[in-house]
Design an enzyme around this catalytic site. Structure first.
Site, mmCIF file in Angstrom:
data_model
loop_
_atom_site.group_PDB
_atom_site.id
_atom_site.type_symbol
_atom_site.label_atom_id
_atom_site.label_comp_id
_atom_site.label_asym_id
_atom_site.label_seq_id
_atom_site.Cartn_x
_atom_site.Cartn_y
_atom_site.Cartn_z
ATOM 1 N N GLU A 91 4.752 5.236 -49.029
ATOM 2 C CA GLU A 91 3.268 5.448 -48.647
ATOM 3 C C GLU A 91 3.086 6.894 -48.209
ATOM 4 O O GLU A 91 4.183 7.473 -47.557
ATOM 5 C CB GLU A 91 2.796 4.385 -47.465
ATOM 6 C CG GLU A 91 2.717 3.119 -48.206
ATOM 7 C CD GLU A 91 2.284 1.740 -47.217
ATOM 8 O OE1 GLU A 91 1.316 1.237 -47.650
ATOM 9 O OE2 GLU A 91 2.883 2.077 -46.311
ATOM 10 N N CYS A 104 0.959 12.843 -44.202
ATOM 11 C CA CYS A 104 2.099 12.462 -43.592
ATOM 12 C C CYS A 104 2.949 11.769 -44.763
ATOM 13 O O CYS A 104 2.583 11.096 -45.477
ATOM 14 C CB CYS A 104 1.800 11.293 -42.470
ATOM 15 S SG CYS A 104 2.891 10.290 -41.904
ATOM 16 N N CYS A 111 13.486 1.938 -44.590
ATOM 17 C CA CYS A 111 14.608 2.742 -43.583
ATOM 18 C C CYS A 111 15.637 1.907 -43.018
ATOM 19 O O CYS A 111 15.514 0.581 -43.033
ATOM 20 C CB CYS A 111 13.289 3.050 -42.283
ATOM 21 S SG CYS A 111 14.314 3.982 -41.161
ATOM 22 N N CYS A 115 14.539 0.197 -35.767
ATOM 23 C CA CYS A 115 13.800 0.353 -34.698
ATOM 24 C C CYS A 115 13.087 -0.714 -34.474
ATOM 25 O O CYS A 115 12.575 -1.386 -35.347
ATOM 26 C CB CYS A 115 13.065 1.585 -34.535
ATOM 27 S SG CYS A 115 14.037 3.309 -34.702
ATOM 28 N N CYS A 118 9.056 -1.118 -35.256
ATOM 29 C CA CYS A 118 8.672 -0.506 -36.338
ATOM 30 C C CYS A 118 8.412 -1.299 -37.610
ATOM 31 O O CYS A 118 9.467 -2.093 -38.020
ATOM 32 C CB CYS A 118 9.352 0.699 -36.712
ATOM 33 S SG CYS A 118 8.781 1.661 -38.231
ATOM 34 N N CYS A 364 1.073 5.064 -37.194
ATOM 35 C CA CYS A 364 2.522 5.243 -37.014
ATOM 36 C C CYS A 364 3.214 3.839 -37.159
ATOM 37 O O CYS A 364 2.796 2.949 -36.285
ATOM 38 C CB CYS A 364 2.780 6.040 -35.648
ATOM 39 S SG CYS A 364 2.321 7.566 -35.699
#
Ligand code: SAH
Length: 393
Positions: A91, A104, A111, A115, A118, A364
């Site tokens: 994305e 962005c 990933c 974290c 996230c 985010c």
């Protein structure tokens, strides 16, 4: 499958052309067609001979990622879901502000850093993106904004001036009439420094004003979880801005929130930041996701001040953006302000980020590719809020 011409470096492409008896300036011309005029076929490259165009089309393909879906937030933020050649999805998020248009972009599909707060972490790492796949996000979204870039670099400048304030026109139009991406942040899916080589290759292409897209490195920011050796290398090799995801001011809490802290402790990370060759006018940005009852107390704020004391930096406080798979919560307004106030009083430059595009899961930490986009009724969440707009009239 023919190789994608955008996977070659300009040096590799130049020697390819030389081997075919072509002058090296032809390589720059092709590159300008690809990155400045955003050509999607060799056929368009009208200053090359027909024979050369045919030869190139025989030797190479030109990649073009498919925009599988796009959703527009109530605040004007647009989220693009790209489907890559092998079916993986990533994305990018376009964020219009008064005098800037920020894109962005993602550097990995998924990933691997886990974290705790996230959404992308829940996907795990699917794979690294190639440099061309990183750059293609910028090219493709630029095509959406301005389908007809002018034909020369000098012309580009004039076009920009003449478009100012013109408002609506072809394609998407924003705010003060900004029709090109002014800023790029590597803050989408993935950890850019875990895909170092391809990311730096992409940065070269994004910033090269003669051959590439020509976005100033001052307008590009790369965000990292804090991979110390790669941070050092990046600051030696590029001039982009650096942001570091901190999120806690002590090792115990940071280790719980960000497993990477077990590899590089806060001391290693902050020592590294103090020693970076950062020009005097520049600052490192530290990002701090504010999680209710976890890292948002006065003591946490004071700990953060102590940790960063003497580091030339600014702090971006990002109130947690909730997503369905997380039990973390965003603190209330007064707690967010109090946290920021403590940093301000200690002399830090503080920016409390307001979420953009959170109604379409584009803020985010809300990027999840194809996953997590359905609500209980099986409807796509972004079908509920998205509104489509004309792209190529
Ligand atoms: N891997 C890099 C690039 C991602 S940037 C990095 O971690 O820095 C995305 C930023 O959003 C990071 O600071 C990340 O920690 C933060 N973030 C992740 N999940 C979030 C959430 N749910 N709410 C607010 N910010 C979040």
């Amino acid at each position: 499958m023919k190789p994608n011409v955008k996977d070659l470096s300009k040096e590799q492409f130049t020697s390819h052309l030389k081997e075919r008896g072509q002058h090296s300036y032809r390589a720059a011309q092709v590159w300008q067609w690809l990155y400045q005029k955003r050509a999607v076929s060799f056929d368009e490259m009208s200053n090359l001979s027909g024979a050369l165009r045919r030869q190139l089309a025989e030797d190479f393909s030109i990649s073009r990622p498919r925009i599988a879906r796009q959703s527009e937030s109530r605040d004007g933020t647009v989220k693009f879901l790209f489907e890559l050649a092998d079916g993986e999805t990533i994305e990018s998020v376009l964020i219009p502000e008064m005098h800037r248009l920020t894109l962005c972009i993602s550097t990995q599909a998924g990933c691997g850093f886990g974290c705790a707060f996230c959404a992308t972490a829940l996907m795990g790492l699917k794979r690294n993106l190639r440099a061309s796949e990183i750059v293609d996000q910028v090219l493709e979204v630029s095509r959406m904004i301005d389908p007809h870039p002018s034909l020369s670099l000098e012309g580009r400048g004039q076009e920009e001036r003449s478009l100012e304030g013109r408002g609506q026109g072809r394609g998407i139009s924003f705010g003060a009439g900004e029709r090109r991406i002014t800023h790029v942040v590597l803050m989408g899916m993935g950890e850019p420094l875990a895909n170092y080589t391809q990311t730096v290759k992409a940065l070269e292409c994004l910033t090269d004003a003669t051959w590439g897209i020509g976005i100033s490195p001052r307008r590009i920011t790369l965000s990292s979880v804090g991979l110390v050796p790669q941070i050092q290398k990046l600051m030696e090799e590029t001039r982009v801005n650096l942001a570091i995801s901190l999120h806690a001011a002590n090792d115990e809490l940071r280790g719980e929130l960000m497993p990477v802290n077990r590899r590089y402790s806060l001391k290693q990370l902050i020592d590294c930041c103090r020693s970076l060759p950062i020009p005097r006018r520049k600052r490192i940005t530290f990002e701090y996701v504010l999680l209710k009852g976890v890292n948002d107390s006065d003591e946490d704020a004071r700990g953060l001040c102590r940790l960063l004391s003497g580091v030339r930096c600014k702090v971006n406080v990002i109130p947690f953006n909730p997503h369905p798979d997380s039990s973390f919560e965003r603190p209330g307004e007064s707690d967010i302000n109090r946290f920021g106030q403590i940093l301000l009083e200690q002399g830090f430059q503080v920016n409390v980020r307001r979420p953009r595009g959170d109604d379409i899961q584009a803020a985010c930490g809300q990027l999840q590719g194809e996953q997590g986009t359905k609500d209980e009724g099986g409807r796509r969440k972004d079908e509920i809020h998205s509104s489509s707009f004309i792209l190529h009239p």
